[in-house]
Design an enzyme around this catalytic site. Structure first.
Site, mmCIF file in Angstrom:
data_model
loop_
_atom_site.group_PDB
_atom_site.id
_atom_site.type_symbol
_atom_site.label_atom_id
_atom_site.label_comp_id
_atom_site.label_asym_id
_atom_site.label_seq_id
_atom_site.Cartn_x
_atom_site.Cartn_y
_atom_site.Cartn_z
ATOM 1 C CE1 TYR A 151 5.933 50.306 66.434
ATOM 2 C CE2 TYR A 151 7.970 50.098 67.680
ATOM 3 C CZ TYR A 151 6.594 50.044 67.618
ATOM 4 O OH TYR A 151 5.876 49.733 68.739
ATOM 5 C CD GLU A 239 2.743 51.098 68.300
ATOM 6 O OE1 GLU A 239 3.222 49.974 68.070
ATOM 7 O OE2 GLU A 239 1.514 51.314 68.347
#
Length: 430
Positions: A151, A239
């Site tokens: 991530y 993101e």
């Protein structure tokens, strides 16, 4: 390392823009809300244009175009993805009978057959309205195997007065869950916005994400390109989840969410021109014409506020006092009387609305302007439902005088709790 980060990962990382409360099947669902809506293929094109590695893809708006795209890809395996803004596409259902908005195949002809059952049909997911959303385009992309998922995100952090990188070797899952169960697996690195990202910062983040050998430098290069993208497009958040590696030794941004600074629209005209409003409710688009943000719910008490946080709090306190919010309408900061009038026009157009609660905390908002707008709207629209008003802040005494001397049946409230109770009671009397 960062207890504050856990909170950000739960709230800010998912969406720095407004959260909206929508009711689905009797339960309140909090849905991330971006006022600039880009489809997946648009976000990926932005990334690719800035040197970020994404899957090869084409966009098609007909089954024949989808077939041609699949043939042009010459990929071992193809992923076909319906392009709508709502999440949960993979488990969605089309009114054509097709199950799933995401399909894998090795046969371009199958892509054509699937596209015929997608394009022009409504796809229903857990985040769409009951009848679903019409699919107008599909993305035909090269399917890549993922050997490991991480991530990575860059966001503007007020606490740091600038951009912050956030990463975790635990990718492909909800970062909120990681923040709660394994906060030590989340890494944070502040970036000096004047100096920019340093090579050692990008390398350290790549190392923290678990990239090894040549992949570590490759990941660091991708991180720097993502930061350059973040700055160039005036993003508030980029993101990537998953930010992964393939068995062939390639670092790829497989899925991304990008949030933009609305104040930068004047210099990001091309990006803002891509805004997809087709999936908005008509009343939301009408509200946007007057710089108002409207979210419809299924209750009967309309909420007229300034600020997203205050809107959420107002909806919550109405519910806690036994009422049901019909919507929330956010005025924002630089409000004018004309906007107040249009706001009331929108609220009263909803046949479900049986009362209106105005909750204004005037910092940059002048309460007297709100009061003048309220009295004008009440007279010209001949308001037929109970109106409860709570004002606090700039010029509040003048605002109260305007309301008190208006001769209109307006109920004043001392605070938010008092306002909610009076609004709920006004509906109960009917």
């Amino acid at each position: 390392m960062a207890a504050p980060l856990a909170g950000q990962a739960g709230a800010a990382l998912r969406d720095l823009a407004l959260r909206s409360a929508r009711r689905r099947g009797g339960a309140v669902q909090l849905t991330p809300r971006r006022w600039l809506n880009l489809q997946e293929y648009q976000s990926k094109k932005l990334m690719a244009d800035h040197g970020v590695t994404v899957q090869r893809f084409f966009v098609a708006d007909s089954a024949n175009d989808a077939l041609e795209a699949a043939q042009r890809l010459k990929a071992k395996e193809i992923v076909l993805k319906a392009q709508i803004l709502a999440g949960g596409r993979g488990k969605g259902v089309f009114n054509s009978g097709l199950k799933g908005g995401v399909h894998l195949t090795k046969d371009p002809k199958i892509v054509e057959q699937l596209a015929k059952q997608m394009i022009g049909y409504n796809l229903s997911t857990k985040q769409t309205p009951k009848d679903g959303v019409t699919v107008k385009k599909v993305m035909v992309a090269e399917a890549l195997n993922i050997s490991r998922e991480t991530y990575f995100a860059i966001l503007m952090d007020r606490a740091c007065n600038g951009p912050v990188m956030v990463g975790s070797p635990e990718g492909g899952v909800d970062i909120e869950e990681v923040a709660v169960t394994s906060p030590e697996r989340i890494f944070k690195e502040e970036i000096d916005i004047f100096e920019g990202i340093k090579d050692h910062q990008a390398l350290q983040m790549a190392k923290n994400l678990g990239f090894k050998g040549p992949l570590q430098q490759q990941a660091a290069d991708q991180i720097k390109k993502l930061y350059n993208l973040f700055l160039k497009i005036d993003a508030t958040q980029v993101e990537v989840n998953p930010f992964g590696e393939t068995p062939e030794g390639q670092v790829v941004c497989f899925d991304a969410k990008i949030n933009f600074d609305d104040n930068a629209e004047f210099r990001q005209k091309e990006i803002f021109a891509m805004d997809d409003k087709s999936e908005n409710e008509p009343i939301e688009n009408e509200a946007a014409k007057y710089d108002l943000k409207y979210i419809g719910l299924d209750g009967n008490i309309a909420c007229f506020v300034n600020g997203a946080g205050l809107a959420m709090a107002t909806c919550d306190i109405i519910s806690l006092n036994g009422g049901k919010p019909a919507n929330f309408l956010d005025l924002g900061g630089g409000v004018k009387e004309a906007q107040v009038y249009q706001a009331f026009k929108l609220l009263t157009a909803d046949p479900k609305v049986e009362a209106i609660l105005v909750n204004i905390f005037g910092g940059i908002v002048n309460c007297a302007i709100i009061a003048n707008g309220i009295t004008k709207a009440c007279r010209e629209l001949e308001l037929k439902v109970p109106l409860v008003v709570r004002l606090e802040g700039t010029n509040v005494h003048e605002a109260q005088r305007i309301l008190n001397e208006s001769g209109l049946p307006i109920t004043s409230a001392n605070d938010l709790e008092d306002a909610a109770k009076k609004a709920v009671a006004s509906v109960a009397k009917k």
